[in-house]
Motif scaffolding. Sequence first.
Motif: not given
Length: 425
Positions: A250-279
């Motif tokens: 999270l630190f590398v992607s948002t602060v150092l690389h700056r290619e993942l903005s805070i506004k995209h985090l809900p969709s990232v967390i949602s995708a991770g949660a969906l995969t986790t639920a399936t697993v």
Amino acid sequence: MTTGVLFISFAIFLLLSVPVGIALGLATLITVLYSGTMPVEFLAQELVTSVDSFPLMAVPFFILAGEIMGRGGITDRLFGVANSLVGNKTGGFAIATIITCMFFAAISGSAPATVAAIGGIMIPAMVRMGYDKRFATATVAAAGSLGVIIPPSIPMVIYGVVGSTSIGDLFIAGIFPGLIVAGGLIAYAYYYSRKMGYKTSNEPFSWKELGKTSWHAKWALLIPIIILGGIYGGIFTPTEAAVIAVVYGLFVSTVLHRELSIKHLPSVISAGALTTATVLIIVGSATAFGKLLTREQIPNQVANWMLSISENHIILILLITVLLLIVGCFMDTLAAIIILTPLLLPIAVDIGYDPVHFGIIMVVNLAIGFITPPLGVNLFVGSGISGLSIEELSKAIIPFFVAMLITLFIIIFIPQISMFLPSFR
């Protein structure tokens, strides 16, 4: 009859294209209702208690870390390093793609995630470079299987929990086998590229360029060092390493690389949660399914049957290998590990296999299942990216399947490949 009801109902649900986790749960529920010897609440209890495990908490965190890093500009940087290493060789672009998958595997722990992250970029790029689309897609689909062999690996976490085996030992044992499998894929990619005359980059190898791309990707390259070094150095557990991977990514992607903005985090967390639920649904349902098998004494019957065929350890390990390869064609990897580990691990130990070595054998076997129809998940992901039919991709993947099969037998019969690094712990 109880066992028959369990397996027949499971097979019917699979034929009806019911998702594996749901099929396992429904088959278990039907069997419980049929036998009448267990309360209906058994399934609900297992769905909760089976995931109530500290080591298992590593799974959702590694999934989330993979999602964050996949969208955080890490893939491009990793490919830059790989391309500067081998881009000027015959088939250099294909080889660089495999190496990139290997790097990403040390981050994501998931085969389909590796195919999705790398394939979306590399398949169109390889086609633009003049590579055949079928070969390009097959390369990424096969190399994506490294996601469950090279640590950290979600199936290794599951095997460690089910087989009461050190997850840290499994992770370190998977390094050399992962490199061996990657080497087999690279060897075929080089052979095919040379045969087809795929040209290399005109740029000669340059230490300066390698240094430049490595510096550009330094934060990405540090990820596996931090995760694996921390585990093997005794600084933190695999579960804690997964949490650190999320925070670092999270630190590398948002602060150092700056290619993942805070506004995209809900969709990232949602995708991770969906995969986790399936697993976790698969884990819970498969655990309940496995306990019913144990109640019916199936593990003992399978062990006795195999030992009645032969006591020769080579014949028995080959039988187990064939069984795992067949199961990998039809069943989800995590479900297969949960159900088959209690059946096969005691046999493997009886014929002299270390639980860690057998865990690597099992994971590599089932990793091959990601590229074998009808349920090869990597084939579906690759097909979705490239637009090829599953039939076309299945034919193109055959040489890679053979290469992985050869490396599997090397890993099986040379245990030092897996056990060399764990012997130093």
